[in-house]
Design a protein around this motif. Structure first.
Motif, PDB file in Angstrom:
ATOM      1  N   ALA A   1      21.748 -13.602  44.519  1.00 59.88           N
ATOM      2  CA  ALA A   1      22.081 -12.354  45.158  1.00 59.88           C
ATOM      3  C   ALA A   1      22.565 -12.626  47.009  1.00 59.88           C
ATOM      4  O   ALA A   1      23.528 -11.650  47.444  1.00 59.88           O
ATOM      5  N   LYS A   2      21.506 -13.377  47.330  1.00 61.91           N
ATOM      6  CA  LYS A   2      21.544 -13.421  49.040  1.00 61.91           C
ATOM      7  C   LYS A   2      23.107 -14.178  49.265  1.00 61.91           C
ATOM      8  O   LYS A   2      23.557 -13.836  50.121  1.00 61.91           O
ATOM      9  N   GLU A   3      22.686 -14.817  49.140  1.00 61.75           N
ATOM     10  CA  GLU A   3      24.499 -15.824  48.396  1.00 61.75           C
ATOM     11  C   GLU A   3      25.331 -15.712  48.746  1.00 61.75           C
ATOM     12  O   GLU A   3      27.160 -15.290  49.244  1.00 61.75           O
ATOM     13  N   LEU A   4      25.739 -15.026  47.350  1.00 61.98           N
ATOM     14  CA  LEU A   4      26.779 -14.191  47.042  1.00 61.98           C
ATOM     15  C   LEU A   4      26.930 -12.999  48.281  1.00 61.98           C
ATOM     16  O   LEU A   4      27.606 -12.915  48.589  1.00 61.98           O
ATOM     17  N   ALA A   5      25.843 -12.198  48.669  1.00 63.90           N
ATOM     18  CA  ALA A   5      26.010 -11.155  49.150  1.00 63.90           C
ATOM     19  C   ALA A   5      26.903 -10.975  50.858  1.00 63.90           C
ATOM     20  O   ALA A   5      28.076 -11.134  51.904  1.00 63.90           O
ATOM     21  N   ALA A   6      26.535 -12.457  51.589  1.00 67.25           N
ATOM     22  CA  ALA A   6      27.096 -13.168  52.205  1.00 67.25           C
ATOM     23  C   ALA A   6      27.928 -13.525  52.502  1.00 67.25           C
ATOM     24  O   ALA A   6      28.480 -13.795  52.724  1.00 67.25           O
ATOM     25  N   ALA A   7      28.029 -13.997  51.366  1.00 69.56           N
ATOM     26  CA  ALA A   7      30.041 -14.549  50.815  1.00 69.56           C
ATOM     27  C   ALA A   7      30.392 -13.004  50.862  1.00 69.56           C
ATOM     28  O   ALA A   7      31.752 -12.799  51.773  1.00 69.56           O
ATOM     29  N   ALA A   8      30.241 -11.729  49.917  1.00 69.48           N
ATOM     30  CA  ALA A   8      30.520 -10.587  50.334  1.00 69.48           C
ATOM     31  C   ALA A   8      31.104 -10.753  51.397  1.00 69.48           C
ATOM     32  O   ALA A   8      32.281  -9.604  51.945  1.00 69.48           O
ATOM     33  N   PHE A   9      30.084 -10.068  52.689  1.00 66.25           N
ATOM     34  CA  PHE A   9      29.943  -9.556  53.924  1.00 66.25           C
ATOM     35  C   PHE A   9      30.985  -9.826  54.829  1.00 66.25           C
ATOM     36  O   PHE A   9      31.884  -9.510  55.113  1.00 66.25           O
ATOM     37  N   GLN A  10      31.401 -11.698  54.525  1.00 65.52           N
ATOM     38  CA  GLN A  10      32.483 -12.656  55.079  1.00 65.52           C
ATOM     39  C   GLN A  10      33.795 -11.809  54.758  1.00 65.52           C
ATOM     40  O   GLN A  10      35.112 -11.897  55.280  1.00 65.52           O
ATOM     41  N   ARG A  11      34.183 -12.198  53.402  1.00 64.81           N
ATOM     42  CA  ARG A  11      35.284 -11.991  52.747  1.00 64.81           C
ATOM     43  C   ARG A  11      35.666 -10.578  52.589  1.00 64.81           C
ATOM     44  O   ARG A  11      37.317 -10.421  52.514  1.00 64.81           O
ATOM     45  N   THR A  12      34.740  -9.428  52.285  1.00 65.92           N
ATOM     46  CA  THR A  12      35.545  -8.099  51.798  1.00 65.92           C
ATOM     47  C   THR A  12      36.438  -8.123  53.047  1.00 65.92           C
ATOM     48  O   THR A  12      36.260  -8.547  54.846  1.00 65.92           O
ATOM     49  N   ARG A  13      38.109  -6.866  52.931  1.00 71.65           N
ATOM     50  CA  ARG A  13      38.776  -6.476  53.386  1.00 71.65           C
ATOM     51  C   ARG A  13      38.086  -5.225  54.638  1.00 71.65           C
ATOM     52  O   ARG A  13      38.661  -5.448  55.569  1.00 71.65           O
ATOM     53  N   MET A  14      36.584  -5.066  54.602  1.00 68.47           N
ATOM     54  CA  MET A  14      36.215  -4.239  55.371  1.00 68.47           C
ATOM     55  C   MET A  14      35.549  -4.583  56.646  1.00 68.47           C
ATOM     56  O   MET A  14      34.735  -5.472  56.255  1.00 68.47           O
ATOM     57  N   PRO A  15      36.353  -3.921  57.718  1.00 71.59           N
ATOM     58  CA  PRO A  15      35.350  -4.047  58.884  1.00 71.59           C
ATOM     59  C   PRO A  15      33.862  -4.157  59.247  1.00 71.59           C
ATOM     60  O   PRO A  15      33.624  -2.701  58.445  1.00 71.59           O
ATOM     61  N   ILE A  16      33.383  -4.835  59.216  1.00 66.27           N
ATOM     62  CA  ILE A  16      31.590  -4.339  59.459  1.00 66.27           C
ATOM     63  C   ILE A  16      30.686  -5.307  60.395  1.00 66.27           C
ATOM     64  O   ILE A  16      30.678  -6.273  60.490  1.00 66.27           O
ATOM     65  N   VAL A  17      29.907  -4.411  61.009  1.00 72.58           N
ATOM     66  CA  VAL A  17      29.074  -5.064  61.934  1.00 72.58           C
ATOM     67  C   VAL A  17      27.509  -4.472  61.541  1.00 72.58           C
ATOM     68  O   VAL A  17      27.588  -3.728  61.165  1.00 72.58           O
ATOM     69  N   LEU A  18      26.789  -5.773  62.089  1.00 69.92           N
ATOM     70  CA  LEU A  18      25.341  -5.218  62.489  1.00 69.92           C
ATOM     71  C   LEU A  18      24.629  -5.383  63.570  1.00 69.92           C
ATOM     72  O   LEU A  18      25.131  -6.025  64.543  1.00 69.92           O
ATOM     73  N   THR A  19      23.217  -4.667  64.131  1.00 73.52           N
ATOM     74  CA  THR A  19      23.143  -4.254  65.653  1.00 73.52           C
ATOM     75  C   THR A  19      22.104  -3.956  65.061  1.00 73.52           C
ATOM     76  O   THR A  19      20.992  -3.799  64.059  1.00 73.52           O
ATOM     77  N   ASP A  20      21.220  -4.884  66.492  1.00 70.86           N
ATOM     78  CA  ASP A  20      20.022  -4.810  66.210  1.00 70.86           C
ATOM     79  C   ASP A  20      19.030  -4.122  67.165  1.00 70.86           C
ATOM     80  O   ASP A  20      19.262  -4.301  68.206  1.00 70.86           O
ATOM     81  N   ALA A  21      18.777  -3.245  65.988  1.00 68.01           N
ATOM     82  CA  ALA A  21      18.212  -2.033  66.703  1.00 68.01           C
ATOM     83  C   ALA A  21      16.980  -1.953  67.300  1.00 68.01           C
ATOM     84  O   ALA A  21      16.694  -1.537  68.829  1.00 68.01           O
ATOM     85  N   ARG A  22      15.807  -3.543  67.412  1.00 70.29           N
ATOM     86  CA  ARG A  22      15.057  -3.782  68.601  1.00 70.29           C
ATOM     87  C   ARG A  22      15.571  -3.613  70.003  1.00 70.29           C
ATOM     88  O   ARG A  22      14.367  -4.060  70.688  1.00 70.29           O
TER      89      ARG A  22
END
Ligand SMILES: Cc1cc2nc3c(=O)[nH]c(=O)nc-3n(C[C@H](O)[C@H](O)[C@H](O)COP(=O)(O)O)c2cc1C
Length: 400
Positions: free
Chosen positions: A82-103
């Motif tokens: 799941a972890k590797e697949l999630a990483a691949a999906a994050f990068q390959r999806t056509r949906m723009p995504i960002v994550l920000t560091d709330a700390r």
């Protein structure tokens, strides 16, 4: 409060290139097992006291008590990877995504995928480490920004449509979804966001809305015209079929000439004076005068008013002041907070009025003023001729 108690451990594998001042990023594997990653070594280029370039390496540990969201559906093999697949999906999806560091101070981007870079036109090193507000510009709504700020402050899911700017300055409508990510102790650690470009969708929606408005307007106008034609047919004097046919034809022609004027002018509101002249001049010639402010009205008002002008002018020519050579007609109008008032003033008769007025025309004028225009009509006949006052209170404060 919406919580996503999970981690980004796997997603860290695809951390975008490098941030400001960060030249290289690699993953430290302290175990030979495929999925166990103990940290990320961040290599930064720096200078020592003798101005020599040095590479500073720093080991960044993943957040220990952060475990990713469980997949909604997975086989055992899928779960194991799941972890590797999630990483691949994050990068390959056509949906723009960002994550920000709330700390971190000012909530900087720590991960962004390829689709986000494609949407915004920025390179990886231009986005990492920055707060997402760099996408906003002069026409971005402060209300939308305040809504996001409030959502982040309350650590809740926030959905906003906001105008954003690409690197090249072009704008796009961003359907932004933000959700907080908490660790297992409920502490806010990251924010997740997806951005959908809905610019084209909004254009289509605006077009559909204007088409709907247009269709409703067409329906409203045709209903209005049909109501007027119906009243012409109903109230005209039908005792003599030939005369009836002639008078109905003239009244419908009067209506149709107003229609043509609107059609020529693209169905924009047109001046009241233009319609008064159009209908009165053919019957009264130079003996009619017109005076009033440059008030513009819609077809819904001017079509019935045109018919009234036609009736009054026909009456003046057949029975009223214009039956004598010195007779004249003055059409004036004024508008104030109480509404629009139109005055029809015949003069020049000497002694009692000649013929009697066509009663059917009178009935039709009264019905049109009262029912179609929600107004009042007052007639005054003296030896010099007829005076008609039409008060239309619903047309108060008309734009000039
Ligand atoms: C994960 C995340 C993604 C965001 N994405 C965008 C974005 O795509 N466009 C945007 O205009 N603002 C975005 N924002 C909002 C801004 O970063 C910022 O929070 C907002 O402007 C309100 O804060 P401010 O008043 O300090 O500017 C995002 C915020 C977060 C936490």
């Amino acid at each position: 409060m919406e919580r996503a108690g999970g981690g980004l451990f796997g997603i860290a594998l695809v951390a975008v290139g490098s941030g400001p001042g960060v030249d290289d990023m690699s993953f430290a594997r302290l175990s030979s097992t495929k999925t166990l990653i103990m940290g990320i070594i961040l290599r930064t280029r720096a200078f020592d006291q003798g101005s020599n370039e040095v590479i500073v390496s720093r080991l960044i540990h993943p957040t220990e008590n952060l475990h990713g969201d469980r997949p909604a559906a997975a086989t055992e093999q899928g779960l194991a990877d799941a972890k590797e697949l999630a990483a691949a999906a994050f990068q390959r999806t056509r949906m723009p995504i960002v994550l920000t560091d709330a700390r971190a101070p000012d909530n900087p981007i720590v991960l962004a995928n390829q689709a986000f870079l494609k949407l915004t036109g920025y390179a990886a090193q231009e986005v990492v480490g920055r707060n997402c507000r760099f996408l906003q510009g002069p026409d971005t709504s402060p209300h939308a920004i305040a809504e996001i700020r409030a959502g982040l402050g309350q650590e809740r899911i926030t959905n906003v449509e906001i105008l954003n700017y690409r690197k090249d300055g072009s704008t796009f409508w961003n359907r932004l979804h933000i959700s907080p990510i908490h660790d297992e102790d409920g502490k806010l650690i990251y924010f997740f966001a997806s951005q959908i470009d809905v610019t084209e969708l909004r254009k289509v929606q605006a077009l559909e809305a204007s088409e709907r408005r247009l269709l409703m307007e067409v329906e409203h106008r045709s209903k209005n015209v049909l109501a007027i034609v119906e009243s012409i047919v109903r109230v005209s004097d039908a005792r003599d079929p030939r005369a009836y046919a002639a008078v109905v034809r003239k009244r419908v022609q009067a209506l149709s000439s107003v229609h043509s004027l609107f059609s020529e002018r693209g169905w924009e509101d047109i001046p009241l004076g233009d319609v008064a002249r159009l209908l009165v001049t053919p019957l009264c010639g130079a003996r009619a005068s017109f005076h009033g402010p440059p008030i513009r009205l819609s077809p819904v008002t001017l079509q019935p008013l045109g018919l009234i002008f036609h009736e009054l002018a026909s009456n003046a020519a057949a029975h009223g002041a214009l039956t004598v050579p010195s007779g004249t007609v003055a059409v004036t109008w004024e508008a104030d907070a109480a509404g629009l008032t139109i005055f029809w003033q015949e003069s020049g008769l000497v002694g009692p009025a000649g013929g009697t007025q066509d009663g059917f025309g009178t009935v039709m004028i009264d019905a049109t003023v009262e029912r179609q225009l929600s107004g009042r009509i007052q007639r005054n006949r003296n030896n010099a001729g007829l005076t008609v006052t039409i008060a239309l209170p619903e047309l108060a404060r008309l734009p000039a």
